[in-house]
Design a protein around this motif. Structure first.
Motif, mmCIF file in Angstrom:
data_model
loop_
_atom_site.group_PDB
_atom_site.id
_atom_site.type_symbol
_atom_site.label_atom_id
_atom_site.label_comp_id
_atom_site.label_asym_id
_atom_site.label_seq_id
_atom_site.Cartn_x
_atom_site.Cartn_y
_atom_site.Cartn_z
ATOM 1 N N ILE A 1 7.424 12.716 9.554
ATOM 2 C CA ILE A 1 6.308 13.432 8.938
ATOM 3 C C ILE A 1 4.974 12.863 9.398
ATOM 4 N N LEU A 2 4.873 11.545 9.412
ATOM 5 C CA LEU A 2 3.610 10.910 9.769
ATOM 6 C C LEU A 2 3.294 11.030 11.255
ATOM 7 N N SER A 3 4.335 11.068 12.085
ATOM 8 C CA SER A 3 4.089 11.190 13.528
ATOM 9 C C SER A 3 3.408 12.517 13.861
ATOM 10 N N MET A 4 3.644 13.536 13.023
ATOM 11 C CA MET A 4 3.020 14.840 13.247
ATOM 12 C C MET A 4 1.511 14.782 13.049
ATOM 13 N N SER A 5 1.041 13.794 12.299
ATOM 14 C CA SER A 5 -0.400 13.608 12.097
ATOM 15 C C SER A 5 -0.919 12.404 12.884
ATOM 16 N N ASP A 6 -0.110 11.942 13.856
ATOM 17 C CA ASP A 6 -0.486 10.820 14.730
ATOM 18 C C ASP A 6 -0.661 9.511 13.973
ATOM 19 N N PHE A 7 0.160 9.302 12.950
ATOM 20 C CA PHE A 7 0.200 8.035 12.240
ATOM 21 C C PHE A 7 1.552 7.372 12.484
ATOM 22 N N ARG A 8 1.592 6.059 12.332
ATOM 23 C CA ARG A 8 2.848 5.322 12.415
ATOM 24 C C ARG A 8 2.976 4.434 11.183
ATOM 25 N N ILE A 9 4.203 4.020 10.883
ATOM 26 C CA ILE A 9 4.412 3.235 9.666
ATOM 27 C C ILE A 9 5.115 1.917 9.965
ATOM 28 N N THR A 10 4.851 0.972 9.073
ATOM 29 C CA THR A 10 5.574 -0.292 9.032
ATOM 30 C C THR A 10 6.021 -0.501 7.597
ATOM 31 N N VAL A 11 7.287 -0.835 7.404
ATOM 32 C CA VAL A 11 7.835 -1.002 6.058
ATOM 33 C C VAL A 11 8.092 -2.482 5.796
ATOM 34 N N SER A 12 7.665 -2.961 4.637
ATOM 35 C CA SER A 12 7.925 -4.356 4.260
ATOM 36 C C SER A 12 8.505 -4.414 2.858
ATOM 37 N N ASN A 13 9.223 -5.499 2.578
ATOM 38 C CA ASN A 13 9.879 -5.654 1.279
ATOM 39 C C ASN A 13 8.868 -5.939 0.177
ATOM 40 N N GLY A 14 9.135 -5.388 -1.000
ATOM 41 C CA GLY A 14 8.350 -5.714 -2.174
ATOM 42 C C GLY A 14 8.843 -7.024 -2.777
ATOM 43 N N PHE A 15 8.533 -7.260 -4.036
ATOM 44 C CA PHE A 15 8.892 -8.533 -4.659
ATOM 45 C C PHE A 15 9.056 -8.351 -6.161
ATOM 46 N N TYR A 16 9.708 -9.323 -6.786
ATOM 47 C CA TYR A 16 9.936 -9.307 -8.231
ATOM 48 C C TYR A 16 8.810 -10.027 -8.962
ATOM 49 N N ASN A 17 8.776 -9.851 -10.261
ATOM 50 C CA ASN A 17 7.716 -10.402 -11.102
ATOM 51 C C ASN A 17 7.822 -11.919 -11.200
ATOM 52 N N MET A 18 6.843 -12.593 -10.613
ATOM 53 C CA MET A 18 6.843 -14.055 -10.630
ATOM 54 C C MET A 18 6.290 -14.619 -11.937
ATOM 55 N N HIS A 19 5.825 -13.742 -12.815
ATOM 56 C CA HIS A 19 5.252 -14.186 -14.086
ATOM 57 C C HIS A 19 6.288 -14.176 -15.213
ATOM 58 N N ALA A 20 7.517 -13.808 -14.883
ATOM 59 C CA ALA A 20 8.585 -13.839 -15.877
ATOM 60 C C ALA A 20 8.879 -15.282 -16.278
ATOM 61 N N LYS A 21 9.315 -15.458 -17.503
ATOM 62 C CA LYS A 21 9.557 -16.798 -18.026
ATOM 63 C C LYS A 21 11.031 -17.197 -17.900
#
Length: 332
Positions: A273-293
């Motif tokens: 989809i993005l290539s049709m508008s001349d964009f490219r993507i990079t995907v990276s991992n998210g993360f869990y809540n580091m403020h949990a007790k």
């Protein structure tokens, strides 16, 4: 996740405290809006980490215009202003969310510089009329709900073909456990309950009204085979006897608004989809809540270490993913 930069840490702590201390009694909003605000504030430290991870991907905020797309309560806008972005434009198609964002802005005397109600077409028209060319766009938990991504990215390219964007989504196709849970929600929305008609029933009722000559079996057939379409597209599909072949057997959207139920798309679809508008993507991992007790916090720390160092192989347990979008010819 990476640690927030030192100057970001201090600025964001101040913003977190301001949001935590909102006097909701002074906010003339609905009970539902109050619940949404309380829910977001309850995990604001985690969201602050997500916002920082998104915003720190953009260079030179002091000289840049940022779009907070699908901004909801506009919390990302507050953190963007704290980071020093020269101008922040908030956009959301939900009129109630926009009203709440405006009232929060008035109460806190801070927030986005511009508040717009609408989608990418409204943003495009406003930018053209006002001679504004945003440098960046950030959207948290939004891309999975957008009805049609092709005109969306076409609009953004027309606004600024060199715009850099970042999206987060919990609809991670590689996390099979999350996908299973989301599909249960999709099936629930499709079927509905006694209080709320399902999306399939909505399509059935609309087709019956627009095409009274159809038999019950025909109505059932077209209600089933137009899943993932809004009313105007459903009407065209039935008139032309054209089934919706693009949607899979789970993804579904509200035919009235076009909002998908946490749509799960393969990353290859995003790239196409993005290539049709001349964009490219990079995907990276998210993360869990580091403020949990306690134990939960320790487990989150271990998982985040694996997500940070495991790359694509670790994506199967990422709670969300971040999609960086840049022009095809972008150079660092």
């Amino acid at each position: 996740m990476k640690r927030k930069q030192a100057n970001t840490e201090a600025k964001f702590e101040k913003t977190c405290n301001a949001l935590k201390n909102i006097d909701l009694d002074k906010l003339p909003v609905s009970a539902g809006a109050v619940c949404s605000i309380k829910s977001k504030i309850a995990t604001i430290d985690y969201y602050a980490d997500i916002y920082a991870d998104c915003l720190e991907r953009f260079a030179n905020p002091q000289h840049s215009v940022l779009v907070d797309y699908g901004g909801g309560l506009a919390f990302l806008s507050y953190f963007a202003k704290a980071m020093g972005f020269a101008k922040v434009i908030y956009v959301d198609h939900n009129a109630e969310s926009v009203r709440v964002a405006e009232q929060l802005k008035e109460l806190l005397r801070d927030g986005p510089d511009e508040v717009l109600c609408g989608g990418s077409d409204v943003l495009r028209q406003w930018c053209l009329q006002n001679g504004v060319k945003p440098d960046y766009l950030a959207a948290v938990d939004v891309i999975e709900h957008i009805y049609d991504l092709t005109p969306f990215f076409t609009d953004l390219k027309m606004i600024n073909p060199t715009m850099q964007m970042v999206f987060t989504t919990a609809s991670n196709p590689d996390n099979l456990l999350k996908v299973r849970k989301l599909r249960k929600v999709m099936l629930s929305d499709e079927v509905g309950d006694e209080q709320h008609p399902g999306f399939c029933q909505k399509r059935y009722d609309f087709i019956r009204q627009r095409f009274p000559q159809l038999s019950v079996p025909e109505l059932q057939y077209w209600a089933k085979n137009t899943r993932g379409l809004i009313y105007s597209d459903i009407e065209s599909a039935v008139e032309l006897r054209r089934e919706n072949e693009e949607v899979d057997q789970y993804n579904t959207c509200d035919p009235e608004t076009g909002s998908w139920t946490e749509r799960v798309l393969p990353f290859s679809d995003y790239r196409k989809i993005l290539s049709m508008s001349d964009f490219r993507i990079t995907v990276s991992n998210g993360f869990y809540n580091m403020h949990a007790k306690g134990v939960k916090g320790k487990v989150s720390a271990c998982l985040n270490f694996l997500l940070r160092n495991g790359g694509v192989a670790a994506r199967f347990f990422a709670p969300f993913v971040t999609i960086d979008v840049k022009p095809q010819n972008f150079e660092q």
